[in-house]
Design a protein around this motif. Structure first.
Motif, PDB file in Angstrom:
ATOM      1  N   ALA A  87      -3.294   6.641   5.042  1.00 30.41           N
ATOM      2  CA  ALA A  87      -3.282   6.361   3.606  1.00 30.41           C
ATOM      3  C   ALA A  87      -4.206   7.300   2.831  1.00 30.41           C
ATOM      4  O   ALA A  87      -3.912   7.669   1.692  1.00 30.41           O
ATOM      5  CB  ALA A  87      -3.699   4.915   3.356  1.00 30.41           C
ATOM      6  N   THR A  88      -5.312   7.682   3.442  1.00 26.83           N
ATOM      7  CA  THR A  88      -6.255   8.584   2.777  1.00 26.83           C
ATOM      8  C   THR A  88      -5.567   9.882   2.389  1.00 26.83           C
ATOM      9  O   THR A  88      -5.757  10.412   1.287  1.00 26.83           O
ATOM     10  CB  THR A  88      -7.451   8.882   3.696  1.00 26.83           C
ATOM     11  OG1 THR A  88      -8.163   7.673   3.952  1.00 26.83           O
ATOM     12  CG2 THR A  88      -8.394   9.890   3.055  1.00 26.83           C
ATOM     13  N   ILE A  89      -4.727  10.363   3.295  1.00 26.92           N
ATOM     14  CA  ILE A  89      -4.037  11.636   3.053  1.00 26.92           C
ATOM     15  C   ILE A  89      -2.804  11.438   2.178  1.00 26.92           C
ATOM     16  O   ILE A  89      -2.556  12.204   1.248  1.00 26.92           O
ATOM     17  CB  ILE A  89      -3.633  12.275   4.399  1.00 26.92           C
ATOM     18  CG1 ILE A  89      -4.889  12.569   5.236  1.00 26.92           C
ATOM     19  CG2 ILE A  89      -2.836  13.554   4.185  1.00 26.92           C
ATOM     20  CD1 ILE A  89      -4.594  12.992   6.666  1.00 26.92           C
ATOM     21  N   SER A  90      -2.037  10.369   2.463  1.00 26.67           N
ATOM     22  CA  SER A  90      -0.745  10.169   1.793  1.00 26.67           C
ATOM     23  C   SER A  90      -0.846   9.551   0.407  1.00 26.67           C
ATOM     24  O   SER A  90      -0.041   9.854  -0.479  1.00 26.67           O
ATOM     25  CB  SER A  90       0.157   9.299   2.671  1.00 26.67           C
ATOM     26  OG  SER A  90       0.339   9.878   3.949  1.00 26.67           O
ATOM     27  N   TYR A  91      -1.814   8.641   0.201  1.00 29.93           N
ATOM     28  CA  TYR A  91      -1.862   7.894  -1.057  1.00 29.93           C
ATOM     29  C   TYR A  91      -3.153   8.080  -1.862  1.00 29.93           C
ATOM     30  O   TYR A  91      -3.174   7.784  -3.055  1.00 29.93           O
ATOM     31  CB  TYR A  91      -1.689   6.394  -0.781  1.00 29.93           C
ATOM     32  CG  TYR A  91      -0.440   6.051  -0.012  1.00 29.93           C
ATOM     33  CD1 TYR A  91       0.825   6.201  -0.583  1.00 29.93           C
ATOM     34  CD2 TYR A  91      -0.523   5.590   1.291  1.00 29.93           C
ATOM     35  CE1 TYR A  91       1.972   5.892   0.119  1.00 29.93           C
ATOM     36  CE2 TYR A  91       0.631   5.274   2.014  1.00 29.93           C
ATOM     37  CZ  TYR A  91       1.874   5.429   1.419  1.00 29.93           C
ATOM     38  OH  TYR A  91       3.004   5.131   2.127  1.00 29.93           O
ATOM     39  N   CYS A  92      -4.211   8.509  -1.202  1.00 27.28           N
ATOM     40  CA  CYS A  92      -5.523   8.560  -1.871  1.00 27.28           C
ATOM     41  C   CYS A  92      -5.977   9.973  -2.200  1.00 27.28           C
ATOM     42  O   CYS A  92      -7.145  10.184  -2.550  1.00 27.28           O
ATOM     43  CB  CYS A  92      -6.583   7.871  -1.008  1.00 27.28           C
ATOM     44  SG  CYS A  92      -6.202   6.153  -0.618  1.00 27.28           S
ATOM     45  N   GLY A  93      -5.095  10.932  -2.048  1.00 33.32           N
ATOM     46  CA  GLY A  93      -5.454  12.305  -2.380  1.00 33.32           C
ATOM     47  C   GLY A  93      -6.587  12.852  -1.538  1.00 33.32           C
ATOM     48  O   GLY A  93      -7.337  13.712  -1.996  1.00 33.32           O
ATOM     49  N   GLY A  94      -6.708  12.360  -0.317  1.00 31.16           N
ATOM     50  CA  GLY A  94      -7.755  12.841   0.579  1.00 31.16           C
ATOM     51  C   GLY A  94      -9.100  12.179   0.365  1.00 31.16           C
ATOM     52  O   GLY A  94     -10.080  12.552   1.030  1.00 31.16           O
ATOM     53  N   ASP A  95      -9.167  11.209  -0.533  1.00 30.65           N
ATOM     54  CA  ASP A  95     -10.443  10.534  -0.828  1.00 30.65           C
ATOM     55  C   ASP A  95     -10.556   9.251   0.000  1.00 30.65           C
ATOM     56  O   ASP A  95      -9.965   8.226  -0.328  1.00 30.65           O
ATOM     57  CB  ASP A  95     -10.524  10.200  -2.316  1.00 30.65           C
ATOM     58  CG  ASP A  95     -11.853   9.551  -2.700  1.00 30.65           C
ATOM     59  OD1 ASP A  95     -12.796   9.598  -1.883  1.00 30.65           O
ATOM     60  OD2 ASP A  95     -11.930   8.981  -3.800  1.00 30.65           O
ATOM     61  N   TRP A  96     -11.346   9.305   1.073  1.00 33.79           N
ATOM     62  CA  TRP A  96     -11.472   8.137   1.943  1.00 33.79           C
ATOM     63  C   TRP A  96     -12.256   7.004   1.278  1.00 33.79           C
ATOM     64  O   TRP A  96     -12.138   5.851   1.679  1.00 33.79           O
ATOM     65  CB  TRP A  96     -12.123   8.518   3.277  1.00 33.79           C
ATOM     66  CG  TRP A  96     -13.510   9.088   3.195  1.00 33.79           C
ATOM     67  CD1 TRP A  96     -13.845  10.394   3.076  1.00 33.79           C
ATOM     68  CD2 TRP A  96     -14.748   8.352   3.234  1.00 33.79           C
ATOM     69  NE1 TRP A  96     -15.224  10.530   3.028  1.00 33.79           N
ATOM     70  CE2 TRP A  96     -15.794   9.291   3.133  1.00 33.79           C
ATOM     71  CE3 TRP A  96     -15.062   7.000   3.350  1.00 33.79           C
ATOM     72  CZ2 TRP A  96     -17.147   8.915   3.137  1.00 33.79           C
ATOM     73  CZ3 TRP A  96     -16.396   6.624   3.351  1.00 33.79           C
ATOM     74  CH2 TRP A  96     -17.421   7.574   3.254  1.00 33.79           C
ATOM     75  N   HIS A  97     -13.020   7.338   0.252  1.00 35.09           N
ATOM     76  CA  HIS A  97     -13.733   6.287  -0.481  1.00 35.09           C
ATOM     77  C   HIS A  97     -12.741   5.333  -1.150  1.00 35.09           C
ATOM     78  O   HIS A  97     -12.956   4.114  -1.192  1.00 35.09           O
ATOM     79  CB  HIS A  97     -14.641   6.903  -1.555  1.00 35.09           C
ATOM     80  CG  HIS A  97     -15.635   7.882  -1.024  1.00 35.09           C
ATOM     81  ND1 HIS A  97     -15.376   9.234  -0.989  1.00 35.09           N
ATOM     82  CD2 HIS A  97     -16.873   7.719  -0.485  1.00 35.09           C
ATOM     83  CE1 HIS A  97     -16.422   9.863  -0.468  1.00 35.09           C
ATOM     84  NE2 HIS A  97     -17.339   8.965  -0.149  1.00 35.09           N
ATOM     85  N   ALA A  98     -11.636   5.882  -1.653  1.00 38.30           N
ATOM     86  CA  ALA A  98     -10.606   5.054  -2.266  1.00 38.30           C
ATOM     87  C   ALA A  98      -9.926   4.191  -1.215  1.00 38.30           C
ATOM     88  O   ALA A  98      -9.592   3.027  -1.464  1.00 38.30           O
ATOM     89  CB  ALA A  98      -9.575   5.935  -2.974  1.00 38.30           C
ATOM     90  N   ALA A  99      -9.720   4.757  -0.021  1.00 37.82           N
ATOM     91  CA  ALA A  99      -9.112   3.994   1.067  1.00 37.82           C
ATOM     92  C   ALA A  99      -9.982   2.804   1.444  1.00 37.82           C
ATOM     93  O   ALA A  99      -9.487   1.700   1.704  1.00 37.82           O
ATOM     94  CB  ALA A  99      -8.887   4.895   2.281  1.00 37.82           C
ATOM     95  N   MET A 100     -11.292   3.006   1.445  1.00 35.46           N
ATOM     96  CA  MET A 100     -12.200   1.890   1.730  1.00 35.46           C
ATOM     97  C   MET A 100     -12.204   0.890   0.578  1.00 35.46           C
ATOM     98  O   MET A 100     -12.420  -0.318   0.782  1.00 35.46           O
ATOM     99  CB  MET A 100     -13.618   2.415   1.981  1.00 35.46           C
ATOM    100  CG  MET A 100     -13.759   3.230   3.258  1.00 35.46           C
ATOM    101  SD  MET A 100     -13.269   2.318   4.743  1.00 35.46           S
ATOM    102  CE  MET A 100     -13.268   3.648   5.962  1.00 35.46           C
ATOM    103  N   GLY A 101     -11.930   1.372  -0.622  1.00 36.59           N
ATOM    104  CA  GLY A 101     -11.796   0.476  -1.759  1.00 36.59           C
ATOM    105  C   GLY A 101     -10.590  -0.443  -1.599  1.00 36.59           C
ATOM    106  O   GLY A 101     -10.635  -1.613  -1.985  1.00 36.59           O
TER     107      GLY A 101
END
Length: 437
Positions: A87-101
């Motif tokens: 998801a970090t790569i596919s939906y969050c634009g590479g931002d793992w902080h958003a994935a943790m959100g």
């Protein structure tokens, strides 16, 4: 301490609880090294993930022991962490902080469902036959996990699964752990599952599978703590991205469905081994268990460790005598120790826990006789769960197939009145979950 944890009341002792806690820790300690490896693909710092994984598991496992007083351990869940990496790569634009959100939002949402009683109500609406099916399916799933850890079953060339190579050291260690565990159990030696793991670890030394540690002490790195509230290069916090992006909110719903039913199945499996499952298939202290597990999901996102959930490997400790929360407290403390001594913990090969998991799977399969296979409404949905959990390698997916199947069979056999309202809700929710996943 005996009064607080009710050890005498439950026929346990301090030594039995500590042994069980160690057994559970060893059975699930692989997550300390594996979670950082998976999340590293999403850009999460490796060393920091070791810290967050251990701290998250330690805090929430101790909370489970103190609040629910049951032998359940928690850590970053496999499957969800892989989804987060993708998801970090596919939906969050590479931002793992958003994935943790996303994980934080999902955890808060599922906690609200627990507090309003919906999660418990859905559990109460599940027919007894399906509850037995969940236990049997988890037994097969646990066995599969153990055999795959040892390389006894592997991905096949042209087939989904195949028998591993007998010459593989991991295969040998797995077989040794199974044989040793069986002998210790047959001799009625206390701590048979733990001793089986120890024998396998020792046997792994000459086979080169149990290697010398790269060091002794490692130092904590807290840089992932508060990940959802950390900003990316544009200055936008991860949690803000989640709340303003519909795709990420849908992802949070998918993860919530997975967490919602994974814990339910795992708790039932552990309850069976720990003698806190009633004749009607109800799990004692289920509300407390669900509250802690829901908080754990949110905590995983907050710490940057991915969603923390109740581990099915807890069944190994329960089968080894764990009956109270003391085993969980001890297991949690071991995770804190592991932060400093991760190089030593990581030398325990995953194959060494094969025997414990296979034996637990064997015990759980006994519930297959409780299902009325002659009744289509009881038998077919239970069958879908029993086969679906291991074949999809997902507890929630297997349960979903059974729930949907129950509603379909009820309609076909004109037994709609037997379907409780919340079963309809759960079945529809699973259809949506399968469509958006």
């Amino acid at each position: 301490m005996d009064t607080f944890f009710k050890m005498s009341e439950r026929g346990s002792s301090t030594s039995a609880e500590l042994r069980a806690g160690l057994t559970t820790f060893l059975a699930m300690s692989y997550i300390i090294a594996l979670n950082p490896q998976i999340l590293q693909g999403a850009g999460v710092p490796f060393a920091a993930t070791i810290t967050s994984t251990c701290f998250g598991a330690g805090i929430m496992t101790i909370a489970m022991g103190l609040f629910a007083n049951r032998p359940l351990a928690l850590a970053s869940g496999l499957g969800i962490n892989s989804m987060i990496a993708i998801a970090t790569i596919s939906y969050c634009g590479g931002d793992w902080h958003a994935a943790m959100g996303v994980i934080l939002v999902e955890g808060i949402a599922i906690l609200l469902l627990v507090l309003c009683g919906l999660r418990q109500a859905i559990m109460d609406a599940i027919p007894v036959s399906l509850r037995h099916g969940i236990s049997v399916g988890l037994g097969l799933f646990i066995t599969m996990i153990g055999l795959m850890k040892a390389g006894i079953i592997v991905s096949g060339g042209g087939t989904p699964l195949a028998l591993g190579k007998l010459t593989d050291p991991s295969f040998a260690i797995g077989v040794i752990s199974i044989v040793a565990t069986i002998f210790f159990i047959a001799l009625k030696i206390k701590g048979a599952l733990l001793l089986g793991i120890v024998v396998a670890v020792i046997a792994g030394i000459p086979l080169g599978l149990t290697t010398a540690p790269s060091g002794i002490v490692s130092f904590p790195d807290f840089s992932t703590f508060g990940a959802p509230f950390q900003a990316d290069s544009t200055g936008t916090m991860g949690i803000v991205k989640v709340m303003t992006t519909p795709t990420l909110l849908i992802l949070a719903f998918s993860l919530m469905m997975s967490d919602f039913f994974d814990t339910m199945g795992t708790a039932m499996a552990v309850a069976k081994q720990g003698d806190f499952l009633t004749k009607d298939g109800d799990v004692e202290n289920m509300r407390e268990i669900l509250v802690v597990d829901s908080c754990a999901a949110a905590a995983g996102g907050l710490l940057g460790a991915s969603s923390i959930t109740t581990f099915v490997e807890s069944t190994s400790g329960a089968a080894d005598g764990g009956r109270t929360g003391l085993s969980s407290v001890f297991c949690g403390l071991l995770f804190f120790v592991a932060v400093l001594f991760e190089p030593l913990i990581s030398v325990v090969p995953g194959a060494a826990t094969c025997g414990a998991l296979v034996y637990v799977g064997f015990l759980m399969l006994s519930e297959v006789i409780e299902i009325d296979w002659s009744d289509l409404l009881d038998g077919l949905p239970a069958f879908l769960i029993v086969t679906g959990i291991p074949m999809t390698y997902s507890i929630s997916s297997g349960i979903g197939l059974g729930f949907i199947g129950y509603v379909v069979v009820a309609l076909a056999t004109k037994n709609v009145r037997k379907v409780k309202p919340l079963m309809w809700v759960a079945a529809v929710a699973f259809v949506v979950y399968f469509l958006v996943s």
